[in-house]
Design an enzyme around this catalytic site. Structure first.
Site, PDB file in Angstrom:
ATOM      1  N   PHE A  13      48.235 -19.779  33.083  1.00 40.67           N
ATOM      2  CA  PHE A  13      47.317 -20.089  34.189  1.00 40.67           C
ATOM      3  C   PHE A  13      46.313 -18.953  34.291  1.00 40.67           C
ATOM      4  O   PHE A  13      46.696 -17.809  34.538  1.00 40.67           O
ATOM      5  CB  PHE A  13      48.068 -20.246  35.522  1.00 40.67           C
ATOM      6  CG  PHE A  13      47.156 -20.665  36.635  1.00 40.67           C
ATOM      7  CD1 PHE A  13      46.903 -22.011  36.881  1.00 40.67           C
ATOM      8  CD2 PHE A  13      46.505 -19.723  37.420  1.00 40.67           C
ATOM      9  CE1 PHE A  13      46.029 -22.400  37.892  1.00 40.67           C
ATOM     10  CE2 PHE A  13      45.632 -20.107  38.433  1.00 40.67           C
ATOM     11  CZ  PHE A  13      45.396 -21.456  38.675  1.00 40.67           C
ATOM     12  N   ASP A  56      45.596 -10.771  31.379  1.00 39.42           N
ATOM     13  CA  ASP A  56      45.297 -11.253  32.732  1.00 39.42           C
ATOM     14  C   ASP A  56      46.415 -10.766  33.672  1.00 39.42           C
ATOM     15  O   ASP A  56      47.519 -11.317  33.679  1.00 39.42           O
ATOM     16  CB  ASP A  56      45.218 -12.789  32.693  1.00 39.42           C
ATOM     17  CG  ASP A  56      44.989 -13.398  34.070  1.00 39.42           C
ATOM     18  OD1 ASP A  56      45.033 -12.659  35.079  1.00 39.42           O
ATOM     19  OD2 ASP A  56      44.776 -14.623  34.140  1.00 39.42           O
ATOM     20  N   LYS A  68      44.170 -10.567  43.588  1.00 38.40           N
ATOM     21  CA  LYS A  68      45.363 -10.628  44.447  1.00 38.40           C
ATOM     22  C   LYS A  68      45.714  -9.280  45.100  1.00 38.40           C
ATOM     23  O   LYS A  68      44.990  -8.825  45.969  1.00 38.40           O
ATOM     24  CB  LYS A  68      46.544 -11.175  43.651  1.00 38.40           C
ATOM     25  CG  LYS A  68      46.290 -12.623  43.178  1.00 38.40           C
ATOM     26  CD  LYS A  68      47.553 -13.361  42.935  1.00 38.40           C
ATOM     27  CE  LYS A  68      47.350 -14.715  42.310  1.00 38.40           C
ATOM     28  NZ  LYS A  68      47.601 -15.827  43.189  1.00 38.40           N
ATOM     29  N   THR A 114      25.680 -12.586  42.764  1.00 37.96           N
ATOM     30  CA  THR A 114      25.077 -11.989  43.969  1.00 37.96           C
ATOM     31  C   THR A 114      25.908 -10.821  44.496  1.00 37.96           C
ATOM     32  O   THR A 114      25.409  -9.708  44.632  1.00 37.96           O
ATOM     33  CB  THR A 114      24.937 -13.050  45.087  1.00 37.96           C
ATOM     34  OG1 THR A 114      24.185 -14.131  44.573  1.00 37.96           O
ATOM     35  CG2 THR A 114      24.247 -12.466  46.313  1.00 37.96           C
TER      36      THR A 114
HETATM   37  C1  LIG Z   1      47.440 -15.025  36.204  1.00 39.55           C
HETATM   38  C2  LIG Z   1      46.371 -15.616  37.077  1.00 39.55           C
HETATM   39  N1  LIG Z   1      45.104 -15.625  36.652  1.00 39.55           N
HETATM   40  C3  LIG Z   1      44.112 -16.125  37.398  1.00 39.55           C
HETATM   41  C4  LIG Z   1      44.349 -16.661  38.636  1.00 39.55           C
HETATM   42  C5  LIG Z   1      43.221 -17.242  39.438  1.00 39.55           C
HETATM   43  O1  LIG Z   1      42.976 -16.461  40.548  1.00 39.55           O
HETATM   44  P1  LIG Z   1      42.180 -17.077  41.804  1.00 39.55           P
HETATM   45  O2  LIG Z   1      43.089 -18.077  42.427  1.00 39.55           O
HETATM   46  O3  LIG Z   1      41.917 -15.873  42.672  1.00 39.55           O
HETATM   47  O4  LIG Z   1      40.932 -17.667  41.273  1.00 39.55           O
HETATM   48  C6  LIG Z   1      45.664 -16.685  39.129  1.00 39.55           C
HETATM   49  C7  LIG Z   1      45.962 -17.269  40.457  1.00 39.55           C
HETATM   50  O5  LIG Z   1      47.061 -17.557  40.820  1.00 39.55           O
HETATM   51  C8  LIG Z   1      46.700 -16.143  38.331  1.00 39.55           C
HETATM   52  O6  LIG Z   1      47.971 -16.140  38.742  1.00 39.55           O
END
Ligand SMILES: Cc1ncc(COP(=O)(O)O)c(C=O)c1O
Length: 478
Positions: free
Chosen positions: A195, A304, A335, A359
């Site tokens: 994800f 990530d 987060k 922006t």
């Molecule tokens: C590993 C990971 N990457 C990206 C995201 C996306 O973040 P956002 O919800 O702030 O767009 C999440 C969100 O849960 C995540 O767990």
């Protein structure tokens, strides 16, 4: 139990649980059309609201709802509250008159930053820069960070292909009409179950749930299998190493195949622990090999850490567990760091202004909070605390798993970033609702896992409070 009724937004057949995104497309109807959730539904997206909260009354590890119920929060706003609700150190920042202009005036940071921005960013983000990275780009959210990190990898890759020479006239004219070579057929390799967000580029690398992806056009980018390990990891080292080799072989095959297709892999993106997709772990060896594969094929390596970053695994970054001096080319975050963004190696810095831009490009008030969060983490030794509480949590989960083998399996975790599988989706949802009625908020992930994402101030005694309640819930199900 003597708790006041939770004003649940919707009576659902499957249970609307924190952190569970419905995988069916059934609409759930409101029962009382005058209730606030129904009103909100006409104004804002609110299909999956769990309940309304009273943030003024919430403190530390406890979230309070509008009915005054105080609940131990092991999900913390989808893992995004670093040091609990209303931490006094953060409230104090709001009372300092020197900070007021930072809260009141949100600048277009890319062009008009405040004078103290370099100092503030050094105090906050740069003080926790991953090894080998001295550059950071702030952004608003996790998806926005990944989206721009992907763009950086493409720009870097094309500059490399062009031998760092200026783009041709053909590059310039074709990019305006979405054609190659200006818009090149490059790809990003991601993993099944990952994800990385829901914006268009990120979504092409997200493969956790159908609900995120259905009906959205996407790219033909390679998707490798992510290891499906057996737990506890120490007991299955040989089997798990085999599974990881299988996946790594597949990664290399895909990189070669996509090059042959004319869509070279400019970058590999991976979570240190696949979170939303079901808390899937892989070993440090796996990540070290993956990093080497990226290097060997000239692809950037993007880690990530949007969900794993900020201390929850017992180290500030989960990739620190891999023990590498050069863990990645890009590390994205959001987060628990309160602001989104990504760190990058110098080579990944775009060659011209406005190639990566928007922006706001972040929010300096979040850097103030983050600097204070980092102070609290150091002052209160919170990473040690997380390691201690995490051990107690995992031990408790193993014990309950031994006691309820028909319900619980595959307990796993690093720090307090723990999870356990439940026998089926319906039982998982029922456990989460029962736990909430007894004052514990949990989140789901994957098909049938419960994930634990408490704040860094979650202590061992909170673990025991949770385990007692969880044990009661399981005893009721038996
Ligand atoms: C590993 C990971 N990457 C990206 C995201 C996306 O973040 P956002 O919800 O702030 O767009 C999440 C969100 O849960 C995540 O767990």
């Amino acid at each position: 139990s003597g708790r006041r009724s939770l004003r649940r937004p919707f009576a659902t057949s499957s249970g609307a649980c924190p952190g569970i995104v419905g995988r069916s497309y059934r609409h759930v109807e409101a029962t009382h059309t005058t209730e606030p959730h129904f009103v909100l539904r006409t104004l804002h997206q609110s299909w999956i609201i769990n309940f309304f909260c009273n943030y003024e009354e919430s403190r530390g590890n406890y979230l309070v709802d509008v009915d005054g119920n105080r609940m131990l929060d092991l999900y913390t706003q989808i893992s995004s509250i670093p040091i609990g609700y209303n931490h006094p150190a953060l409230l104090k920042l709001m009372t300092n008159p020197h900070n007021l202009s930072t809260f009141v005036n949100r600048p277009a940071l890319g062009i008009l930053p405040p004078e103290n921005f370099p100092d503030k960013i050094s105090e906050s983000l740069l003080s926790v820069a991953p090894s080998g990275m001295s550059r950071v780009q702030t952004m608003a959210c996790g998806s926005c960070s990944n989206e721009n990190a992907f763009k950086s990898m493409f720009i870097w890759y094309r500059n490399k292909e062009r031998g760092q020479t200026a783009p041709s006239d053909q590059d310039l004219s074709t990019c305006m009409v979405n054609q190659a070579p200006g818009c090149p057929d490059l790809s990003i390799l991601s993993f099944m179950g990952s994800f990385h967000g829901r914006t268009m580029g990120c979504l092409a690398t997200t493969h956790s749930k159908v609900i995120h992806k259905l009906d959205i056009p996407s790219f033909d980018w390679p998707i490798a299998p992510f290891p499906r390990l057996q737990y506890p990891l120490e007991e299955f080292t040989r089997e798990n190493a085999q599974e990881e080799s299988r996946c790594l072989e597949e990664v290399e095959d895909l990189i070669v195949k996509w090059r042959q297709k004319g869509k070279p892999v400019a970058g590999i993106v991976v979570e240190p622990i696949q979170a939303e997709g079901g808390d899937n772990h892989a070993s440090p060896d796996f990540f070290r090999s993956l990093r080497n594969i990226a290097r060997k094929h000239g692809s950037a390596f993007h880690v990530d850490e949007v969900q794993t970053g900020g201390g929850t695994t017992g180290k500030f970054w989960a990739h620190e567990h891999w023990g590498m001096d050069d863990p990645a080319d890009i590390v994205s975050f959001s987060k628990k760091l309160l602001t989104g963004g990504y760190f990058q190696r110098d080579e990944l810095q775009p060659d011209k202004p406005y190639r990566i831009f928007n922006t706001w490009m972040g929010d300096p008030s979040k850097n103030l909070f983050l600097a204070e969060v980092l102070n609290v983490i150091h002052r209160e030794n919170l990473l040690e605390e997380v390691t201690r509480s995490g051990k107690a949590l995992l031990k408790g989960l193993y014990e309950l798993q031994g006691q309820y083998p028909n319900i619980l399996s595959r307990a796993r975790g690093q720090g307090t970033f723990c999870a356990v599988d439940i026998c089926d989706d319906e039982t998982r949802n029922s456990i989460m609702l029962k736990a909430r009625d007894k004052g514990v908020i949990l989140g789901g992930c994957g098909d049938r896992s419960i994930r634990f994402r408490p704040a860094l101030v979650f202590k061992e005694y909170h673990v025991h409070i949770f385990l007692n309640i969880f044990s009661d819930v399981l005893a009721q199900l038996k």
